[in-house]
Scaffold this active site. Structure first.
Site, PDB file in Angstrom:
ATOM      1  N   ASP A  15     -11.324  26.198 -10.329  1.00 14.57           N
ATOM      2  CA  ASP A  15     -10.994  24.629  -9.916  1.00 14.57           C
ATOM      3  C   ASP A  15     -11.592  24.449  -8.498  1.00 14.57           C
ATOM      4  OD1 ASP A  15     -10.260  24.038 -12.313  1.00 14.57           O
ATOM      5  OD2 ASP A  15      -7.954  24.251 -11.908  1.00 14.57           O
ATOM      6  N   GLU A  71     -16.644  26.314 -15.255  1.00 16.28           N
ATOM      7  CA  GLU A  71     -17.039  27.339 -15.879  1.00 16.28           C
ATOM      8  C   GLU A  71     -17.945  28.102 -15.358  1.00 16.28           C
ATOM      9  OE1 GLU A  71     -15.843  27.799 -18.909  1.00 16.28           O
ATOM     10  OE2 GLU A  71     -14.679  26.140 -18.878  1.00 16.28           O
TER      11      GLU A  71
END
Length: 430
Positions: free
Chosen positions: A366, A286
């Site tokens: 990611d 995030e």
């Protein structure tokens, strides 16, 4: 009307129905293909789904997908049928004519129209929301709401929708009246300003109307959060736990805001379902959206899309045929509503363009999380956990994913994360 005018009007109706109904049928077909594809792939890869994702009952996962898709299709079909009935029965034209007789300024009449429209849509959607909450979600063990809480949330949500609709509609219609030639540029500025404002208003004003937010100030969880912040080079004092379990057992986390207003929110269900390593990896993902500037890039992309849409609106609302098709008075607010019916299918069909940017950002996030955490095991495990706990479809149909997915499918993400983790390990001199 002359014969040629009638033919022209019939052709417009044929095009309108082809675009609107055809788009709905195409997406409905795609939804059915998605369910069938998911079921077939789960059957082929049952062992991987069970061992890697931790899904003990694959049939339960598939049943949840079928139930959700069926309800969504029913909602769409009924919604489209109601829209067409209102248009072709003359009810829409009668409603606009009635509003035009109200002794209010033009902008105020437009606000009344849009507030009434949003209210009607929310009320019409209530039975589907009730069924989703107390039948589908209840059946699969996700619902935590009481009927009283649902009613309370519905009324508060309706109130929020009315206020926001009045502000946006009033601003756009006022701009249209003051700048008749270039109103769409002014409206574009309003939308951009509104989007920025919502990054601050939503977490601080709107979300607390539905959930309680408790600061995470000390303890092992706060230590874990601070460790991720330090690794990522991130500073944020506002870290909250949200009581998502008061409504549902679904889990998630999000980052919102900018500057001093930014905050991190962890669902209490996420905290309960994951260990600290997995939570840290989700948080690192995030935070990447802030560190890599994804929030601003997405905002710029949305601004570009809104600008194009408003430009199309500016052309459409000037066309007499737009109003003549359904015998509607030529008013700005009616033109915006009718124009939306033409533009909405185009937005749905062009979704892959916007999704492509989001997919790239998710892969970058990611990679960032793998780098920050020194490996991809925790993040891959977290994604498997989320899929299992939320009964998400791990194998969407490729075409369905193209139009609907802003994140890569879970198997693809896990493969990518594990390969990134392996590459990081290989490049580590230790």
């Amino acid at each position: 009307r002359s014969g040629s005018e009638r033919r022209d009007m019939l052709e417009l109706h044929a095009v309108f129905l082809t675009v609107v109904v055809g788009t709905e049928l195409s997406f409905a077909t795609l939804s059915l293909l998605n369910v069938r594809h998911g079921a077939a792939t789960v059957a082929e890869r049952t062992e991987w789904v069970t061992e890697r994702l931790g899904v003990d009952d694959t049939e339960r996962l598939l049943d949840y997908q079928r139930a959700g898709t069926g309800l969504s299709l029913l909602r769409s079909v009924v919604g489209l049928a109601v829209v067409l009935l209102v248009l072709y029965s003359g009810l829409f034209g009668d409603a606009v004519a009635a509003i035009e007789r109200i002794a209010l300024p033009p902008v105020a009449r437009g606000v009344v129209f849009f507030v009434g429209l949003v209210t009607a849509v929310r009320i019409a959607g209530a039975p589907f929301s009730l069924y989703e909450t107390f039948v589908v979600e209840e059946q699969f063990g996700f619902n935590q709401q009481s009927p009283r809480l649902w009613v309370r949330d519905f009324l508060v949500g309706l109130g929020v929708s009315i206020v926001l609709t009045a502000i946006v509609a009033g601003g756009v219609l006022l701009t249209l009246s003051l700048l008749p030639e270039w109103w769409w540029i002014g409206a574009w500025g309003l939308f951009v300003a509104f989007s920025l404002a919502m990054l601050v208003i939503y977490p601080r004003v709107i979300a607390p109307l539905f959930y309680e937010f408790e600061p995470i100030e000390s303890g092992d969880l706060r230590d874990a959060v601070d460790d991720v912040f330090e690794r990522a080079g991130f500073a944020c004092e506002q870290v909250y736990q949200m009581d998502a379990s008061s409504r549902s057992s679904h889990s998630n986390a999000y980052f919102v805001g900018f500057g001093r207003t930014k905050r991190v929110v962890l669902f209490d269900t996420l905290i309960e379902q994951m260990d600290h390593g997995e939570i840290k990896s989700v948080l690192a993902h995030e935070l990447a959206h802030w560190k890599k500037g994804h929030i601003w890039k997405q905002l710029a992309s949305s601004a570009l899309r809104i600008g194009i849409v408003l430009g199309v609106f500016a052309v459409l609302i000037e066309q007499p045929w737009l109003y003549g098709m359904f015998g509607v008075p030529e008013t700005a607010y009616a033109g915006l509503a009718l124009g939306a019916l033409w533009i909405e299918p185009l937005l749905r069909l062009s979704a892959p363009l916007e999704n492509k940017l989001s997919l790239a950002h998710e892969r970058e996030a990611d990679s960032f999380a793998v780098e920050v955490m020194g490996g991809g095991v925790a993040l891959a495990d977290a994604l498997a956990n989320l899929t299992s706990e939320n009964l998400a479809n791990p194998f969407p149909h490729p075409l369905y994913a193209t139009f609907h997915y802003t994140h890569p499918p879970i198997p693809e993400r896990i493969r990518y994360i594990e390969s990134e983790g392996d590459a990081a390990s290989d490049s580590d001199p230790g």
